[in-house]
Scaffold this motif. Structure first.
Motif, PDB file in Angstrom:
ATOM      1  N   ARG A  85      43.244 -29.753  57.093  1.00 41.96           N
ATOM      2  CA  ARG A  85      43.541 -30.497  55.876  1.00 41.96           C
ATOM      3  C   ARG A  85      43.318 -29.608  54.650  1.00 41.96           C
ATOM      4  N   PRO A  86      44.227 -29.624  53.698  1.00 45.02           N
ATOM      5  CA  PRO A  86      43.996 -28.894  52.447  1.00 45.02           C
ATOM      6  C   PRO A  86      42.722 -29.414  51.777  1.00 45.02           C
ATOM      7  N   PRO A  87      41.966 -28.535  51.107  1.00 47.65           N
ATOM      8  CA  PRO A  87      40.723 -28.970  50.463  1.00 47.65           C
ATOM      9  C   PRO A  87      40.908 -30.163  49.530  1.00 47.65           C
ATOM     10  N   ALA A  88      42.026 -30.213  48.812  1.00 51.73           N
ATOM     11  CA  ALA A  88      42.248 -31.336  47.888  1.00 51.73           C
ATOM     12  C   ALA A  88      42.356 -32.657  48.628  1.00 51.73           C
ATOM     13  N   VAL A  89      42.940 -32.631  49.830  1.00 56.97           N
ATOM     14  CA  VAL A  89      43.051 -33.848  50.633  1.00 56.97           C
ATOM     15  C   VAL A  89      41.684 -34.261  51.170  1.00 56.97           C
ATOM     16  N   THR A  90      40.918 -33.287  51.647  1.00 57.08           N
ATOM     17  CA  THR A  90      39.575 -33.582  52.152  1.00 57.08           C
ATOM     18  C   THR A  90      38.701 -34.191  51.062  1.00 57.08           C
ATOM     19  N   ALA A 100      35.797 -44.186  44.736  1.00 60.35           N
ATOM     20  CA  ALA A 100      36.044 -43.543  43.447  1.00 60.35           C
ATOM     21  C   ALA A 100      37.530 -43.504  43.086  1.00 60.35           C
ATOM     22  N   ILE A 101      38.394 -43.489  44.098  1.00 62.77           N
ATOM     23  CA  ILE A 101      39.841 -43.557  43.875  1.00 62.77           C
ATOM     24  C   ILE A 101      40.419 -44.609  44.804  1.00 62.77           C
ATOM     25  N   GLY A 102      41.662 -45.015  44.531  1.00 57.19           N
ATOM     26  CA  GLY A 102      42.336 -46.003  45.355  1.00 57.19           C
ATOM     27  C   GLY A 102      43.360 -45.375  46.282  1.00 57.19           C
ATOM     28  N   ALA A 103      43.979 -46.219  47.112  1.00 57.62           N
ATOM     29  CA  ALA A 103      44.951 -45.743  48.103  1.00 57.62           C
ATOM     30  C   ALA A 103      46.151 -45.077  47.447  1.00 57.62           C
ATOM     31  N   ASP A 104      46.601 -45.586  46.295  1.00 56.40           N
ATOM     32  CA  ASP A 104      47.746 -44.977  45.614  1.00 56.40           C
ATOM     33  C   ASP A 104      47.406 -43.574  45.117  1.00 56.40           C
ATOM     34  N   ASP A 105      46.177 -43.397  44.626  1.00 54.30           N
ATOM     35  CA  ASP A 105      45.740 -42.065  44.195  1.00 54.30           C
ATOM     36  C   ASP A 105      45.699 -41.102  45.380  1.00 54.30           C
ATOM     37  N   MET A 106      45.210 -41.607  46.516  1.00 54.15           N
ATOM     38  CA  MET A 106      45.132 -40.775  47.722  1.00 54.15           C
ATOM     39  C   MET A 106      46.527 -40.332  48.147  1.00 54.15           C
ATOM     40  N   LYS A 107      47.459 -41.262  48.155  1.00 53.28           N
ATOM     41  CA  LYS A 107      48.824 -40.939  48.558  1.00 53.28           C
ATOM     42  C   LYS A 107      49.446 -39.902  47.623  1.00 53.28           C
ATOM     43  N   ALA A 108      49.164 -40.018  46.338  1.00 51.47           N
ATOM     44  CA  ALA A 108      49.731 -39.058  45.387  1.00 51.47           C
ATOM     45  C   ALA A 108      49.224 -37.652  45.660  1.00 51.47           C
ATOM     46  N   ILE A 109      47.962 -37.534  46.011  1.00 47.72           N
ATOM     47  CA  ILE A 109      47.396 -36.220  46.328  1.00 47.72           C
ATOM     48  C   ILE A 109      48.003 -35.687  47.620  1.00 47.72           C
ATOM     49  N   ASP A 154      50.945 -36.438  48.787  1.00 49.55           N
ATOM     50  CA  ASP A 154      52.322 -36.072  48.454  1.00 49.55           C
ATOM     51  C   ASP A 154      52.392 -34.704  47.776  1.00 49.55           C
ATOM     52  N   ASP A 155      51.374 -34.382  46.990  1.00 46.98           N
ATOM     53  CA  ASP A 155      51.356 -33.085  46.300  1.00 46.98           C
ATOM     54  C   ASP A 155      51.046 -31.931  47.258  1.00 46.98           C
ATOM     55  N   GLU A 156      50.225 -32.184  48.272  1.00 48.86           N
ATOM     56  CA  GLU A 156      49.720 -31.110  49.126  1.00 48.86           C
ATOM     57  C   GLU A 156      50.590 -30.848  50.360  1.00 48.86           C
ATOM     58  N   ILE A 157      51.225 -31.867  50.895  1.00 45.49           N
ATOM     59  CA  ILE A 157      51.958 -31.709  52.158  1.00 45.49           C
ATOM     60  C   ILE A 157      53.141 -30.744  52.040  1.00 45.49           C
ATOM     61  N   PRO A 158      53.896 -30.714  50.933  1.00 40.99           N
ATOM     62  CA  PRO A 158      54.994 -29.736  50.856  1.00 40.99           C
ATOM     63  C   PRO A 158      54.554 -28.299  51.099  1.00 40.99           C
ATOM     64  N   ALA A 159      53.340 -27.933  50.685  1.00 42.58           N
ATOM     65  CA  ALA A 159      52.867 -26.578  50.946  1.00 42.58           C
ATOM     66  C   ALA A 159      52.610 -26.352  52.432  1.00 42.58           C
ATOM     67  N   LEU A 160      52.155 -27.383  53.145  1.00 41.89           N
ATOM     68  CA  LEU A 160      51.990 -27.260  54.596  1.00 41.89           C
ATOM     69  C   LEU A 160      53.339 -27.064  55.276  1.00 41.89           C
ATOM     70  N   ILE A 161      54.337 -27.813  54.821  1.00 41.07           N
ATOM     71  CA  ILE A 161      55.689 -27.660  55.376  1.00 41.07           C
ATOM     72  C   ILE A 161      56.202 -26.237  55.124  1.00 41.07           C
ATOM     73  N   GLU A 170      49.755 -33.896  59.919  1.00 39.79           N
ATOM     74  CA  GLU A 170      48.953 -35.115  60.096  1.00 39.79           C
ATOM     75  C   GLU A 170      47.923 -35.250  58.978  1.00 39.79           C
ATOM     76  N   ALA A 171      48.282 -34.722  57.800  1.00 36.76           N
ATOM     77  CA  ALA A 171      47.354 -34.678  56.672  1.00 36.76           C
ATOM     78  C   ALA A 171      47.024 -36.060  56.125  1.00 36.76           C
ATOM     79  N   ARG A 172      47.855 -37.048  56.441  1.00 31.73           N
ATOM     80  CA  ARG A 172      47.585 -38.408  55.954  1.00 31.73           C
ATOM     81  C   ARG A 172      46.653 -39.181  56.901  1.00 31.73           C
ATOM     82  N   ARG A 173      46.271 -38.549  58.007  1.00 29.87           N
ATOM     83  CA  ARG A 173      45.513 -39.273  59.029  1.00 29.87           C
ATOM     84  C   ARG A 173      44.046 -38.860  59.043  1.00 29.87           C
TER      85      ARG A 173
END
Length: 370
Positions: free
Chosen positions: A18-23, A33-42, A44-51, A66-69
């Motif tokens: 997992r990227p550090p920002a996702v962890t 401290a954050i909600g599910a929508d904030d988590m998804k936005a992060i 969404d920002d990090e997964i393109p670099a994994l691809i 599997e970064a969302r799991r």
């Protein structure tokens, strides 16, 4: 890179560190401290670099890592109808460490909902890659093997064949839904075939009143039933390993008790097989692979340590495997994912990239293609 449909010579099981920002974000999510929508936005920002990292390594199939799991299997299972995840005091034992204490429980009839979140997870990858998007989900056996008999609520499921039929029907719907979403390469990871090669796990199932060989037969039936209606242009992969949590394992034993059944009665096209340590036994079970279009991705490259395997040793091991089946039916992949849970294995992101580079280099060297 011109499009080429699967199977490939070089591939990987699916999960990535997992990227550090996702962890960090998941920790903040769990603390409130954050909600599910904030988590998804992060995410969404990090997964393109994994691809992009997978594409740059030269792989022809990519995942979202599997970064969302949180878990490779429970996130999918918990979103099914009739299956809930319950937190308890003590988790499943791995070698020297315990898994987090999350337990799947069956509370109603099993089904696949139209809005299962992993359909959108797949679409996100498909919209952002020029190669084949792949999604990996737990195979149907997970919905039985990982559930204690005392956690199976519906009265009808006292007859396991009723439960197995419902699981297979839910997976048939899932296969169709992923296909409609554009998926042409779906991986259903049924690692519990490998667990049922382990004497301790076999004994544990007997103690629950279940014959392990009967389970092997029923799990193969579930897999075949789950994929029997898939269109001809959809490839189905299956991963089999012996557990992967923070670089530890949970089972051992050669594939002999399951190889014939897995190769010849599941209907699967591509098999990812763990072969990185002596725990996996010898290569002799490959003799059961039937001639034709099936492919075995030989898992000679480990994800549990950062030490890089020798290209000469990989070539030698492929030659050894070719004593039992046609080398043209082989490819190469790491033995497991790099992060079957969000904790990840005890390796670095640089180690992970070097391993993926080695997979591609080995395929090019041994077969002349990726």
């Amino acid at each position: 890179m011109p499009f080429q449909p699967p199977p490939y010579r070089a591939d990987h099981v699916g999960s990535l560190l997992r990227p550090p920002a996702v962890t960090e974000a998941r920790s903040r999510l769990e603390s409130g401290a954050i909600g599910a929508d904030d988590m998804k936005a992060i995410e969404d920002d990090e997964i393109p670099a994994l691809i992009a990292m997978q594409e740059e390594a030269g792989l022809r199939a990519v995942t979202d890592g599997e970064a969302r799991r949180s878990f490779w299997h429970y996130d999918y299972m918990g979103a099914l109808d009739g299956l809930d995840l319950v937190e308890r005091d003590e988790g499943v034992q791995f070698a020297g460490v315990r898994l987090r204490p999350i337990f799947p429980t069956i509370t109603g009839r099993i089904g696949f909902p139209d809005d299962h979140p992993m359909l959108d997870h797949f679409r996100f990858v498909a919209e952002r890659t020029q190669v084949t998007p792949k999604i990996c989900i737990p195979g149907p056996s997970c919905c039985h093997f990982r559930v204690s008999p005392v956690d199976i609520g519906p009265e009808d499921y006292g007859d396991p064949d009723v439960l197995f039929a419902d699981i297979a029907a839910a997976y048939r719907k899932a296969v169709g839904a992923f296909y409609d979403a554009g998926c042409r390469y779906l991986q259903l990871d049924d690692i519990f075939f490998a667990y049922l090669c382990d004497p301790d796990h076999r004994a544990a199932k007997r103690a629950e009143g279940q014959d392990p060989d009967w389970l092997i037969d029923r799990y193969a039936w579930m897999m075949r039933e789950s994929i029997r209606n898939r269109p001809e242009d959809m490839q189905i992969g299956m991963h089999m390993c012996r557990g992967n949590f923070r670089s530890t394992h949970a089972a051992e034993g050669a594939y002999d008790p399951v190889a014939d059944t897995v190769f010849n009665r599941t209907g699967v096209d591509i098999f990812f097989m763990e072969y990185d340590t002596e725990r996996a036994g010898g290569l002799e079970p490959l003799r059961h692979l039937r001639s034709g279009g099936q492919r075995v991705m030989l898992g000679f490259i480990t994800t549990k340590t950062g030490e890089l395997e020798s290209l000469d040793d990989l070539r030698r091991r492929v030659d050894e495997a070719a004593r039992y089946a046609d080398a043209d039916q082989f490819g190469i992949a790491p033995q497991c994912g790099f992060a079957s849970t969000e904790e990840g294995n005890t390796i670095t992101a640089d180690d992970q990239r070097r391993k993926l580079d080695l997979v591609v280099r080995a395929a090019e060297t041994i077969w002349g293609e990726v």
